[in-house]
Design a protein around this motif. Sequence first.
Motif, PDB file in Angstrom:
ATOM      1  N   GLY A  74      36.398  45.884  27.624  1.00 50.77           N
ATOM      2  CA  GLY A  74      37.069  45.088  28.657  1.00 50.77           C
ATOM      3  C   GLY A  74      36.167  44.078  29.343  1.00 50.77           C
ATOM      4  N   GLN A  75      34.865  44.251  29.255  1.00 56.23           N
ATOM      5  CA  GLN A  75      33.966  43.294  29.884  1.00 56.23           C
ATOM      6  C   GLN A  75      33.884  42.022  29.047  1.00 56.23           C
ATOM      7  OE1 GLN A  75      30.188  45.339  30.298  1.00 56.23           O
ATOM      8  NE2 GLN A  75      30.684  45.966  32.389  1.00 56.23           N
ATOM      9  N   LEU A 118      32.050  39.534  33.525  1.00 54.70           N
ATOM     10  CA  LEU A 118      33.308  39.880  34.185  1.00 54.70           C
ATOM     11  C   LEU A 118      33.789  41.256  33.738  1.00 54.70           C
ATOM     12  CD1 LEU A 118      35.094  36.457  33.567  1.00 54.70           C
ATOM     13  CD2 LEU A 118      33.896  37.156  35.630  1.00 54.70           C
ATOM     14  N   ASP A 119      34.464  41.971  34.643  1.00 57.99           N
ATOM     15  CA  ASP A 119      35.057  43.248  34.255  1.00 57.99           C
ATOM     16  C   ASP A 119      36.423  43.000  33.615  1.00 57.99           C
ATOM     17  OD1 ASP A 119      36.919  42.834  36.314  1.00 57.99           O
ATOM     18  OD2 ASP A 119      36.068  44.374  37.628  1.00 57.99           O
ATOM     19  N   SER A 120      37.119  44.064  33.275  1.00 63.17           N
ATOM     20  CA  SER A 120      38.390  43.936  32.568  1.00 63.17           C
ATOM     21  C   SER A 120      39.478  43.294  33.431  1.00 63.17           C
ATOM     22  CB  SER A 120      38.861  45.307  32.079  1.00 63.17           C
ATOM     23  OG  SER A 120      39.021  46.189  33.183  1.00 63.17           O
ATOM     24  N   GLN A 121      39.280  43.251  34.742  1.00 64.97           N
ATOM     25  CA  GLN A 121      40.239  42.624  35.653  1.00 64.97           C
ATOM     26  C   GLN A 121      39.894  41.158  35.941  1.00 64.97           C
ATOM     27  OE1 GLN A 121      42.836  44.655  36.469  1.00 64.97           O
ATOM     28  NE2 GLN A 121      41.725  46.060  35.139  1.00 64.97           N
ATOM     29  N   GLY A 122      38.786  40.691  35.363  1.00 62.49           N
ATOM     30  CA  GLY A 122      38.372  39.312  35.576  1.00 62.49           C
ATOM     31  C   GLY A 122      37.493  39.116  36.804  1.00 62.49           C
ATOM     32  N   ARG A 123      37.072  40.215  37.422  1.00 64.19           N
ATOM     33  CA  ARG A 123      36.191  40.128  38.590  1.00 64.19           C
ATOM     34  C   ARG A 123      34.745  39.966  38.132  1.00 64.19           C
ATOM     35  NH1 ARG A 123      39.616  44.808  40.520  1.00 64.19           N
ATOM     36  NH2 ARG A 123      38.197  45.903  39.142  1.00 64.19           N
TER      37      ARG A 123
END
Length: 169
Positions: A74-75, A118-123
């Motif tokens: 996810g990253q 970025l993490d899987s949520q786009g953060r």
Amino acid sequence: MSKFSFRSIFGLALALAATTAAAAGTVSVRYDHPENFTETREVRAFAPMRADSGYLDTLKRYIERQAARELAPGQTLDIVVTDIDRAGSYLPSMGALNPVRIVRDVYPPRLKMHFRLLDSQGRVIREGERKLTDLGFMYDSPGGLSNTDPLRYEKRMVDRWLARGPQSL
């Protein structure tokens, strides 16, 4: 009759291609004005007949493949390379008609970049500028890289940066 049908082999090939594409999609490498890179300016000045930007594609694919192995599921990692100065240098006095790259410890590989992890949520997990330099590039073993690979020093420098892991990029 074979144990595997064409359909099962084709399905397996598609699954493998999708897995490879997904891994490759986790990292993107772009070059910001490669015509202004130190390497490009040096080659243009001292060895114009040696000008070949093919190394950029090779290095891009290598970084994307190696970095994808280090990321958690996810990253994503976005890298913008802003300068490259490959190991060695073309010296003006060394064969003006057929210039040769001279590799000495005073000409280490250098790479400047901006990255965003970025993490899987786009953060954004980490972001920053990095200036990679390998001052001991001539004194290390090539690791898994061939002694004849023209980018072995640059690849090893990138490998060392990535070996720290995503939490320490």
